[in-house]
Scaffold this active site. Structure first.
Site, mmCIF file in Angstrom:
data_model
loop_
_atom_site.group_PDB
_atom_site.id
_atom_site.type_symbol
_atom_site.label_atom_id
_atom_site.label_comp_id
_atom_site.label_asym_id
_atom_site.label_seq_id
_atom_site.Cartn_x
_atom_site.Cartn_y
_atom_site.Cartn_z
ATOM 1 N N HIS A 265 -28.046 -4.763 16.751
ATOM 2 C CA HIS A 265 -28.566 -4.731 15.479
ATOM 3 C C HIS A 265 -28.650 -2.897 15.284
ATOM 4 C CE1 HIS A 265 -31.563 -8.291 16.513
ATOM 5 N NE2 HIS A 265 -30.264 -8.395 16.543
HETATM 6 C C1 LIG Z 1 -25.512 -11.414 21.230
HETATM 7 C C2 LIG Z 1 -25.969 -11.088 20.158
HETATM 8 C C3 LIG Z 1 -26.823 -11.996 19.166
HETATM 9 C C4 LIG Z 1 -27.211 -11.752 17.955
HETATM 10 N N1 LIG Z 1 -28.244 -12.422 17.464
HETATM 11 C C5 LIG Z 1 -28.740 -12.054 16.184
HETATM 12 C C6 LIG Z 1 -29.805 -13.022 15.739
HETATM 13 O O1 LIG Z 1 -30.338 -13.947 16.314
HETATM 14 N N2 LIG Z 1 -30.170 -12.699 14.247
HETATM 15 C C7 LIG Z 1 -29.446 -11.828 13.738
HETATM 16 O O2 LIG Z 1 -30.007 -11.552 12.677
HETATM 17 N N3 LIG Z 1 -28.541 -10.958 14.272
HETATM 18 C C8 LIG Z 1 -27.827 -11.267 15.209
HETATM 19 N N4 LIG Z 1 -26.906 -10.704 15.817
HETATM 20 C C9 LIG Z 1 -26.313 -9.548 14.979
HETATM 21 C C10 LIG Z 1 -25.104 -10.242 14.161
HETATM 22 O O3 LIG Z 1 -24.286 -10.920 14.710
HETATM 23 C C11 LIG Z 1 -24.450 -9.199 13.111
HETATM 24 O O4 LIG Z 1 -25.534 -8.726 12.331
HETATM 25 C C12 LIG Z 1 -23.167 -9.805 12.197
HETATM 26 O O5 LIG Z 1 -22.318 -10.381 12.850
HETATM 27 C C13 LIG Z 1 -23.119 -8.781 11.324
HETATM 28 O O6 LIG Z 1 -22.079 -9.159 10.403
HETATM 29 P P1 LIG Z 1 -20.829 -8.205 9.921
HETATM 30 O O7 LIG Z 1 -19.802 -9.060 9.181
HETATM 31 O O8 LIG Z 1 -21.332 -6.881 9.545
HETATM 32 O O9 LIG Z 1 -20.010 -8.118 11.182
HETATM 33 P P2 LIG Z 1 -19.019 -9.095 12.415
HETATM 34 O O10 LIG Z 1 -19.564 -10.323 11.903
HETATM 35 O O11 LIG Z 1 -19.278 -8.535 13.534
HETATM 36 O O12 LIG Z 1 -17.510 -8.886 11.852
HETATM 37 C C14 LIG Z 1 -16.963 -7.590 11.709
HETATM 38 C C15 LIG Z 1 -15.529 -7.925 12.027
HETATM 39 O O13 LIG Z 1 -14.798 -6.799 11.919
HETATM 40 C C16 LIG Z 1 -13.878 -6.667 12.780
HETATM 41 N N5 LIG Z 1 -13.087 -5.343 12.719
HETATM 42 C C17 LIG Z 1 -13.769 -4.149 12.997
HETATM 43 N N6 LIG Z 1 -12.799 -3.199 12.967
HETATM 44 C C18 LIG Z 1 -11.738 -3.379 12.606
HETATM 45 C C19 LIG Z 1 -10.509 -3.069 12.211
HETATM 46 N N7 LIG Z 1 -10.295 -1.691 12.413
HETATM 47 N N8 LIG Z 1 -9.521 -3.680 11.562
HETATM 48 C C20 LIG Z 1 -9.506 -5.113 11.331
HETATM 49 N N9 LIG Z 1 -10.928 -5.681 11.871
HETATM 50 C C21 LIG Z 1 -11.803 -5.023 12.155
HETATM 51 C C22 LIG Z 1 -14.095 -7.102 13.952
HETATM 52 O O14 LIG Z 1 -13.447 -7.618 14.847
HETATM 53 C C23 LIG Z 1 -15.220 -8.297 13.421
HETATM 54 O O15 LIG Z 1 -14.483 -9.353 13.642
HETATM 55 C C24 LIG Z 1 -26.673 -10.657 17.074
HETATM 56 C C25 LIG Z 1 -25.359 -10.154 17.924
HETATM 57 C C26 LIG Z 1 -24.978 -10.280 18.916
HETATM 58 C C27 LIG Z 1 -24.073 -9.625 19.779
#
Ligand SMILES: Cc1cc2nc3c(=O)[nH]c(=O)nc-3n(C[C@H](O)[C@H](O)[C@H](O)COP(=O)(O)OP(=O)(O)OC[C@H]3O[C@@H](n4cnc5c(N)ncnc54)[C@H](O)[C@@H]3O)c2cc1C
Lengths: 588, 273
Positions: A516
């Site tokens: 987080h």
């Molecule tokens: C073990 C675990 C448990 C969790 N449990 C919860 C929960 O219960 N409740 C909750 O609210 N949240 C939880 N989270 C957090 C949640 O997963 C994230 O808040 C969410 O995935 C964020 O979404 P996002 O789109 O910002 O990033 P992500 O879903 O991570 O997507 C970002 C993507 O961008 C890609 N990327 C990064 N840099 C580059 C680049 N230079 N070029 C191309 N691609 C790139 C990455 O590979 C990734 O696939 C948890 C996380 C983990 C790890």
């Protein structure tokens, strides 16, 4: 290296996780051509999360099969500005995603709306507790949006992700069995709450007896078969307990794969490119407009993808790093307290209490990532902070997320770390303990920020992001207070032993705490203190939107993804309904 | 359960599957790149199933041969893990559960070579809060940590670690854990914590990784391994769910029944249902 220039498209998303897939779907539906660039591999429920291989604790939970490969890219870390940051060589405190679906593949599914107070932390703290309510170096601020502004977006995300829960506040009317502190909802959750485990039922009883309002954790683990507004059908959760750090073999955990991607990939206007690592966002000569992004593919070829709109959806760290590398917005200078990019990095301040029993059977390996009972009496400003020396708080919960024995073999305090006595305690207490967590907020401070590391580089030769972060007295006092409340609930269950540890001392990047991470490209109404406007649009380069928890000006006492989803819908609406009509800065 | 007989059954099952279940080899497949590599033997067997497969008998212990640990290293590891998780009236310890094989396999593979670790310098030691900063891979940490701990034992006790009395072994491990024994190439507490973590991993990880033999770790902790669908069980409060644990191999190789989604249909050990 010469890059191959590709055919221009309307929109490119850097990253294909939770936010990238929602924006891809909404904008292709609006008629735009969208390319999703994802640095990691393609993966899907079948065959990647198939039984029985997915039930492998060593591979997924200990060796982090689904998470970021640090040999290619990591960040550096130090506690304070005067120290030398060193690279995070192994995963620990947080587990960023890599591959299609991002961290949305291996999340738990605890899906929250922030409190109305959370969006106005600074103004409401000062209004209630006076001008010294926040520490002198605290840079927490209002978000530039209110809960009311986001309500419809929260609702949309809950419908798409099929959240199961019980409303506590419907149109301002407080409902029994829900969270009485939540902001008013326009409608109930689309699905009913999860079943209780023995542990969560005991927690609910004990906290009710103490006068608190226990309610079921809002869950993205399906509580029944569900078809969402995108026409995606998710199966019901079977409580197998392999959620956190695993993909779901049942397709029962809402994720990019289960809730959005099949519908998105069916669109002729969407193209997903995997193993496409974005290197930089390219600006025009005036530095007022992004013209393209450059990426390197699996074979090491470099491509330039021109686009009208660039969406940074690459998680907090990717988003901030791309802004810094491209020179979009002024980097934060903590000495002068000026500049915005990298400012207000924050995190979660989690502590735990474990209660041990002689005569109970919890079967802790059963569960689901978001199976829990929660009390919210000590979150946000739900309680009077007068004289406490801190602002903010967090929820207190007992969860049955499903445990496995390498990671989880709790033993009472005083047990040796190994040897015969340890083994006996493991044998006796496995299945005879329950955990209560205090899920505390973290405020923002001048000395907590992200910038570019002067020394270390990634596998592509680009400098790493540098994190400077520590907990402050506000968080330590809050953690003391919350942990004591959690311990009182545990003691009410008459356990034979209790271990409780508030967060104290310095933040360490070693033990897992939560993924987080927040801030660094925060939203706000004032360009002097925010990198993006209330529509997550860069103040400096208006065809760049920076989507994710990077926009949180400080972190709340909840998990982030409900709010990440809501902000993604807010951006989609803003682009569709305002930006496309009149490309340029979106006014108030 | 008799440990050795279950082990034999396991090997029999694997062998039977090996003979019957392997697809015919591609006759045009190129030979293995290095004929002298240890893998060449099994490569040959795969390429000529008619010659070897049908009559191949199980060679007991073959799968446990060490790939990575030298003889003295294996002796050190066996002695150390037996202290960390000893055999006792509750059942086998780490040693009996094959944890040395587990550690050997881990060190031979991606974990041992730090495949997913950031490995560019410079390498200052840093603060505890900054975490792992060693230049060495886990395999190198074991190599140096074992040799230097053994040297310490020879100086102080006149014998290598594996030849020490039980209490002396405990003393040395405590000294490494606390850092009161100093090693040259690696911080002693780092070496110790790696050894302890890997020992627990090997004791509790799926048996396919070489440890947790006969699911000794899972039996100790009452862990079912591959999960069943618990949707009708989670609501049965305060009712212990004790089952014969199921491994990934049990399911893959048809030894354990599963439901339509591939979840294990557990055999209950308690009388309740
Ligand atoms: C073990 C675990 C448990 C969790 N449990 C919860 C929960 O219960 N409740 C909750 O609210 N949240 C939880 N989270 C957090 C949640 O997963 C994230 O808040 C969410 O995935 C964020 O979404 P996002 O789109 O910002 O990033 P992500 O879903 O991570 O997507 C970002 C993507 O961008 C890609 N990327 C990064 N840099 C580059 C680049 N230079 N070029 C191309 N691609 C790139 C990455 O590979 C990734 O696939 C948890 C996380 C983990 C790890």
């Amino acid at each position: 290296m010469t890059a191959t220039r590709l055919k221009p498209v309307d929109v490119v998303t850097v990253g294909v996780g939770v936010s990238g897939t929602i924006l891809g779907k909404e904008l292709t539906d609006a008629g735009l051509q969208v390319v999703g660039l994802e640095r990691g591999a393609p993966r899907d429920t079948h065959p990647d999360f198939d039984m029985p291989g997915i039930h492998d604790e060593l591979k997924y939970s200990r060796r982090f099969e689904l998470m970021q490969d640090l040999s290619r890219e990591t960040l550096s870390f130090r506690n304070a500005p005067g120290e030398t940051a060193l690279p995070m060589r192994q995963l620990g405190s947080f587990l960023p995603g890599e591959g299609v679906g991002g961290a949305g593949v291996h999340w738990n599914g605890q899906t929250w709306r922030f409190l109305p107070w959370d969006f106005e932390t600074r103004s409401r703290s000062i209004a209630r507790y006076g001008k010294d309510a926040l520490a002198a170096d605290c840079t927490s601020q209002d978000w530039g949006v209110s809960y009311a502004d986001l309500e419809a977006h929260y609702d949309r995300f809950e419908q798409v992700y099929g959240i199961g829960g019980r409303a506590g506040n419907l149109h301002g009317e407080i409902r029994p069995g829900g969270n009485p502190f939540e902001g008013p909802r326009s409608r109930d959750y689309p699905n009913p709450p999860m079943q209780d485990s023995y542990a969560t039922a005991l927690f609910a009883q004990a906290s009710t007896a103490l006068g608190y309002h226990s309610f079921p954790m809002p869950s993205a683990n399906m509580t029944r078969g569900y078809t969402n507004p995108y026409g995606q059908t998710l199966g019901p959760c079977v409580y197998c307990g392999y959620c956190e750090r695993f993909g779901c073999e049942m397709g029962a955990k809402a994720s990019p794969q289960t809730a959005v991607l099949p519908a998105l990939l069916a669109s002729p206007r969407y193209q997903l490119r995997t193993r496409a690592n974005v290197l930089r966002v390219n600006l025009d000569s005036q530095r007022k407009r992004a013209v393209s992004v450059s990426y390197v593919d699996a074979r090491g070829r470099e491509f330039e993808q021109p686009a009208e709109i660039v969406l940074l959806t690459s998680y907090v760290f990717g988003n901030v790093r791309h802004l810094l590398l491209a020179g979009i917005g002024r980097p934060y200078d903590p000495v002068a307290n000026q500049g915005v990019v990298g400012r207000n990095y924050a995190y979660q301040c989690i502590s735990g209490v474990t209660a041990f029993f002689e005569d109970k059977a919890f079967n802790p390996f059963m569960g689901a990532g978001a199976l829990g009972q929660v009390v919210d009496e000590f979150n946000g400003d739900n309680f009077d902070h007068s004289g406490l020396g801190f602002v903010g708080g967090g929820f207190i919960a007992c969860s049955s997320t499903g445990t496995r024995p390498i990671e989880s073999h709790p033993v009472p305090p005083g047990t040796p770390r190994w040897g015969g006595a340890w083994k006996k305690a493991v044998a006796h207490y496995s299945g005879r303990s329950l955990g209560i967590v205090a899920h505390g907020a973290v405020q923002s401070y001048r000395t907590n920020y992200l910038d570019i590391d002067p020394t270390y580089r990634d596998a592509c030769g680009l400098p790493l992001l540098r994190m400077t972060f520590d907990f402050h007295d506000n968080e330590r006092r809050m953690s003391e207070y919350l942990t004591a409340r959690a311990e009182a609930i545990a003691r009410a269950l008459a356990p034979s032993a209790v271990s409780a540890a508030a967060r104290s001392g310095r933040y360490s990047i070693v033990p897992y705490q939560s993924t987080h991470n927040t801030g660094g490209a925060v939203m706000g109404a004032d360009p002097a203190t925010s990198a993006v406007n209330p529509y997550l649009q860069s103040w400096d380069v208006p065809n760049v939107f920076v989507v994710g928890a990077s926009a949180f000006p400080q972190n709340a006492g909840y998990n982030p993804t409900g709010t990440v989803g809501a902000l993604s819908y807010r951006v989609a609406d803003a682009i569709r309904e305002r930006y496309l009509q009149r490309p340029g800065p979106i006014a108030g | 359960m008799d440990l050795s007989s279950s082990r034999r059954n396991f090997l029999k099952a694997v062998t039977a599957l090996g003979a019957a279940g392997l697809p015919p080899a591609d006759a045009d497949a190129p030979p293995p790149a290095s004929a002298s590599a240890p893998a060449a033997g099994s490569g040959t067997a795969l390429m000529h199933p008619a010659h070897h497969g049908a009559h191949r008998g199980a060679v007991p212990g073959e799968a446990e041969a060490f790939q990575c640990l030298t003889g003295p290293e294996a002796a050190f590891v066996e002695a150390a893990i037996g202290v960390l998780i000893p055999a006792d009236e509750l059942g086998p310890g780490a040693r009996e559960a094959g944890v040395a094989t587990f550690i050997d396999r881990q060190l031979a593979g991606a974990f041992g070579t730090a495949a997913r670790t950031y490995r560019l310098g410079p390498w200052p030691e840093g603060t505890p809060e900054q975490g792992f900063q060693s230049r060495l891979t886990p395999r190198e940490i074991y190599r140096a940590g074992i040799a230097e701990s053994d040297a310490y034992c020879r100086t102080h006790y006149g014998r290598g670690f594996d030849a020490l009395e039980a209490l002396q072994r405990e003393e040395v491990l405590k000294g490494l854990e606390a850092g009161s024994i100093a090693l040259e190439s690696v911080a002693a507490p780092l070496f110790f914590s790696l050894l302890l973590a890997n020992t627990q991993e090997g004791f509790f990880a799926d048996p396919m990784y070489g440890g947790n033999r006969d699911k000794a770790g899972w039996r100790l902790a009452g862990f079912p391994g591959v999960a069943a669908a618990y949707v009708d069980e989670i609501g049965k409060h305060n009712v212990p769910y004790r089952v014969e644990p199921v491994s990934i191999g049990d399911v893959q190789q048809g030894r354990a029944p599963v439901d339509a989604h591939g979840h294990a249909l557990h055999t209950r050990l308690d009388k309740r249902s």
